[in-house]
Design a protein around this motif. Structure first.
Motif, PDB file in Angstrom:
ATOM      1  N   MET A 172       0.852  -1.301  -0.295  1.00 41.78           N
ATOM      2  CA  MET A 172       0.144   0.525  -0.487  1.00 41.78           C
ATOM      3  C   MET A 172       0.532   1.512  -0.009  1.00 41.78           C
ATOM      4  N   HIS A 173       1.970   1.102   1.121  1.00 38.37           N
ATOM      5  CA  HIS A 173       2.993   2.373   0.912  1.00 38.37           C
ATOM      6  C   HIS A 173       3.803   2.204  -0.549  1.00 38.37           C
ATOM      7  N   ASP A 174       4.107   0.884  -0.872  1.00 39.71           N
ATOM      8  CA  ASP A 174       4.958   1.827  -2.361  1.00 39.71           C
ATOM      9  C   ASP A 174       3.799   2.059  -3.769  1.00 39.71           C
ATOM     10  N   VAL A 175       2.766   1.528  -3.440  1.00 45.01           N
ATOM     11  CA  VAL A 175       2.047   1.653  -4.792  1.00 45.01           C
ATOM     12  C   VAL A 175       1.483   2.758  -4.269  1.00 45.01           C
ATOM     13  N   VAL A 176       0.287   2.341  -3.801  1.00 45.32           N
ATOM     14  CA  VAL A 176      -1.418   3.609  -3.506  1.00 45.32           C
ATOM     15  C   VAL A 176      -0.561   4.583  -3.529  1.00 45.32           C
ATOM     16  N   SER A 177       0.163   5.148  -2.328  1.00 45.62           N
ATOM     17  CA  SER A 177       0.918   6.679  -1.664  1.00 45.62           C
ATOM     18  C   SER A 177       1.929   6.713  -2.679  1.00 45.62           C
ATOM     19  N   HIS A 178       2.416   6.269  -3.882  1.00 46.21           N
ATOM     20  CA  HIS A 178       3.079   6.734  -4.552  1.00 46.21           C
ATOM     21  C   HIS A 178       1.724   7.532  -5.647  1.00 46.21           C
ATOM     22  N   GLN A 179       0.718   7.010  -6.171  1.00 44.92           N
ATOM     23  CA  GLN A 179       0.596   7.475  -6.827  1.00 44.92           C
ATOM     24  C   GLN A 179      -0.755   8.282  -7.252  1.00 44.92           C
ATOM     25  N   VAL A 180      -0.926   8.617  -5.302  1.00 42.12           N
ATOM     26  CA  VAL A 180      -1.914   9.367  -4.986  1.00 42.12           C
ATOM     27  C   VAL A 180      -0.841  10.193  -4.644  1.00 42.12           C
ATOM     28  N   SER A 181       0.020  10.000  -4.724  1.00 45.21           N
ATOM     29  CA  SER A 181       1.195  11.539  -3.609  1.00 45.21           C
ATOM     30  C   SER A 181       1.189  12.531  -5.691  1.00 45.21           C
ATOM     31  N   LEU A 182       1.550  11.459  -6.980  1.00 44.89           N
ATOM     32  CA  LEU A 182       1.839  12.176  -7.813  1.00 44.89           C
ATOM     33  C   LEU A 182       0.449  12.737  -8.723  1.00 44.89           C
ATOM     34  N   ILE A 183      -1.163  12.150  -8.094  1.00 46.87           N
ATOM     35  CA  ILE A 183      -2.238  13.538  -8.681  1.00 46.87           C
ATOM     36  C   ILE A 183      -2.999  14.480  -7.323  1.00 46.87           C
ATOM     37  N   ALA A 184      -1.713  14.221  -6.162  1.00 44.99           N
ATOM     38  CA  ALA A 184      -1.442  15.838  -5.280  1.00 44.99           C
ATOM     39  C   ALA A 184      -0.593  16.991  -5.976  1.00 44.99           C
ATOM     40  N   ASP A 198     -13.169  27.942 -12.333  1.00 46.28           N
ATOM     41  CA  ASP A 198     -14.162  26.630 -12.660  1.00 46.28           C
ATOM     42  C   ASP A 198     -12.599  25.159 -11.686  1.00 46.28           C
ATOM     43  N   MET A 199     -11.712  25.810 -12.987  1.00 41.57           N
ATOM     44  CA  MET A 199     -11.117  24.466 -12.931  1.00 41.57           C
ATOM     45  C   MET A 199      -9.886  24.434 -12.141  1.00 41.57           C
ATOM     46  N   LYS A 200      -9.895  25.674 -11.204  1.00 41.53           N
ATOM     47  CA  LYS A 200      -8.805  26.049 -10.242  1.00 41.53           C
ATOM     48  C   LYS A 200      -9.031  25.539  -8.869  1.00 41.53           C
ATOM     49  N   ALA A 201     -10.454  25.921  -8.996  1.00 41.38           N
ATOM     50  CA  ALA A 201     -11.628  25.317  -8.265  1.00 41.38           C
ATOM     51  C   ALA A 201     -11.437  23.513  -7.767  1.00 41.38           C
ATOM     52  N   ALA A 202     -11.232  23.179  -9.038  1.00 43.03           N
ATOM     53  CA  ALA A 202     -11.944  21.612  -8.904  1.00 43.03           C
ATOM     54  C   ALA A 202     -10.314  21.381  -8.477  1.00 43.03           C
ATOM     55  N   ALA A 203      -8.911  21.917  -9.548  1.00 43.85           N
ATOM     56  CA  ALA A 203      -7.747  21.538  -8.449  1.00 43.85           C
ATOM     57  C   ALA A 203      -7.058  21.517  -7.771  1.00 43.85           C
ATOM     58  N   ASP A 204      -7.927  22.489  -7.193  1.00 44.13           N
ATOM     59  CA  ASP A 204      -8.111  23.124  -5.789  1.00 44.13           C
ATOM     60  C   ASP A 204      -8.622  21.404  -4.372  1.00 44.13           C
ATOM     61  N   ASN A 205      -9.993  21.074  -5.381  1.00 40.46           N
ATOM     62  CA  ASN A 205     -10.567  19.951  -5.128  1.00 40.46           C
ATOM     63  C   ASN A 205     -10.035  18.546  -4.922  1.00 40.46           C
ATOM     64  N   VAL A 206      -9.306  18.388  -5.671  1.00 36.81           N
ATOM     65  CA  VAL A 206      -8.521  17.143  -5.888  1.00 36.81           C
ATOM     66  C   VAL A 206      -6.903  17.371  -4.965  1.00 36.81           C
ATOM     67  N   ARG A 207      -6.677  18.338  -5.097  1.00 41.05           N
ATOM     68  CA  ARG A 207      -5.305  18.255  -4.388  1.00 41.05           C
ATOM     69  C   ARG A 207      -5.595  18.287  -2.517  1.00 41.05           C
ATOM     70  N   LYS A 208      -6.998  18.808  -2.575  1.00 43.84           N
ATOM     71  CA  LYS A 208      -7.644  18.674  -1.565  1.00 43.84           C
ATOM     72  C   LYS A 208      -8.185  16.613  -0.776  1.00 43.84           C
ATOM     73  N   LEU A 209      -7.907  16.221  -1.781  1.00 44.17           N
ATOM     74  CA  LEU A 209      -8.782  14.704  -1.672  1.00 44.17           C
ATOM     75  C   LEU A 209      -8.153  14.194  -1.902  1.00 44.17           C
ATOM     76  N   SER A 210      -6.641  14.283  -2.296  1.00 41.56           N
ATOM     77  CA  SER A 210      -5.549  13.388  -2.818  1.00 41.56           C
ATOM     78  C   SER A 210      -4.281  12.639  -1.222  1.00 41.56           C
ATOM     79  N   VAL A 211      -4.740  14.394  -0.686  1.00 42.83           N
ATOM     80  CA  VAL A 211      -3.972  15.154   0.603  1.00 42.83           C
ATOM     81  C   VAL A 211      -4.879  13.875   1.901  1.00 42.83           C
TER      82      VAL A 211
END
Length: 363
Positions: A172-184, A198-211
């Motif tokens: 989980m640490h090696d695979v999932v965290s790497h992918q989610v960190s890249l998304i963030a 709107d795009m800025k708000a969506a990007a911030d929301n994606v970043r917050k969900l990733s964190v």
């Protein structure tokens, strides 16, 4: 049910001893007195077997009442294993059996046969008593073996489960965290580079969900690595406040001395608890019938926990062991910068010492 049968059997033997005394037809007052004393003393054969044996000897010598003495001799051999004591009691019973017939003129052959018969009569209850004693000890040892095997089975299952969870945590640490960190990271870059609200708000929301997802993932990984028992990692871990319940449920007569300093870290408390738990488990497995002392002391630099047990009072058998216990507490101590020493004592007991630096208790 077994205890009821044993009591009925003992009551039957006492009745037979009384009938044996009556069949010898004591006529004098002192003969009747020693017979009553011998039969009455048999009621206390469990508590004072040697004294009861001594009290039956006058009836054997004066009246020839044999069964009361043999029953008392059996009780002595069931209770005690000392060879000198059993040999002495057997010789006294043999001489007492032979004594009433001294008034007769024996031929040499009759004398030899009588001595042999008296010796065999005295030896029979001793051998039978030792057989009963061995049977009881064997039953206790078999119960200890069953408990030890069950304990080892649980330890093996916990070790396998811990290995599986550690492997899952690594994946989980090696695979999932790497992918989610890249998304963030990419979402953060998108939010900085775009001018579309709107795009800025969506990007911030994606970043917050990733964190948030990374935080939850780290929490799950920590739980998986900390958990290795048959319960889940969410179960509250033991602390020093649980020591009294641990000692009370150990089945060992244990004395606790000293106390840990106030405000020590929970990881240190768990290490102390698991060390004492493993030590008492080993005492129960390898030193049946012994007592234990748990001492907790500290100074300016070290916190020391010592568990010492006396030699076993019952015969011990080689029990199966996977040796996970001592390895586990040594690993726990090493994580806190401490050490574990396990050594036999000069009197045949065992001593387990956990030493932790005080710096680890103030983390």
């Amino acid at each position: 049910m077994n205890r009821t049968k044993a009591l009925l059997a003992e009551a039957g033997l006492i009745v037979l001893a009384a009938l044996d005394a009556v069949f010898n037809r004591p006529t004098e007052y002192w003969d009747i007195g020693v017979v009553v004393l011998a039969v009455g003393a048999l009621l206390f054969h469990r508590r004072w077997p040697v004294l009861v044996f001594v009290l039956t000897l006058p009836a054997l010598v004066l009246v020839g009442s044999v069964l009361a003495t043999l029953f008392a001799l059996f009780a002595v051999s069931v209770r005690y294993s000392h060879r000198v004591l059993l040999t002495a009691c057997g010789l006294v019973a043999a001489v007492g059996y032979f004594f009433p017939g001294l008034e007769f003129a024996y031929s040499r052959t009759d004398m030899v046969l009588t001595v042999i018969y008296a010796t065999m009569t005295a030896a029979a209850p001793i051998f039978f008593g030792r057989l009963v004693h061995a049977q009881r000890e064997l039953a206790l040892r078999l119960a200890d073996i069953r408990a030890a095997r069950e304990h080892e089975r649980v330890l093996d299952a916990q070790a396998i489960l811990a290995a599986e969870r550690n492997q899952l945590a690594r994946e989980m640490h090696d695979v999932v965290s790497h992918q989610v960190s890249l998304i963030a990271v990419q979402a953060g870059a998108m939010g900085v580079s775009t001018r579309d609200p709107d795009m800025k708000a969506a990007a911030d929301n994606v970043r917050k969900l990733s964190v948030d997802t990374l935080d939850e993932l780290r929490h799950m990984v920590n739980l998986l690595r900390a958990s290795g028992s048959h319960t889940t990692g969410l179960t509250p871990q033991p602390t020093l406040s649980d020591l009294d319940r641990l000692v009370a449920g150990s089945g060992i007569e244990t004395t606790m001395t000293g106390a840990a300093p106030e405000g020590i870290d929970t990881a240190v408390q768990r290490t102390i608890y698991r060390t004492i738990q493993e030590a008492l488990t080993n005492v129960r497995k390898h030193a049946p019938g012994s007592t234990a002392t748990v001492d907790i002391s500290h100074d300016d630099t070290d916190l020391t926990v010592t568990v010492t047990n006396t030699p076993p009072t019952r015969p011990t058998l080689a029990l199966p062991s996977a040796h996970h216990g001592l390895v586990g507490i040594r690993e726990r101590a090493a994580l806190l910068g401490g050490t574990v020493k396990a050594t036999p004592t000069t009197d045949g007991g065992f001593r387990l010492e956990l030493r932790l630096p005080r710096t680890s208790s103030r983390r």
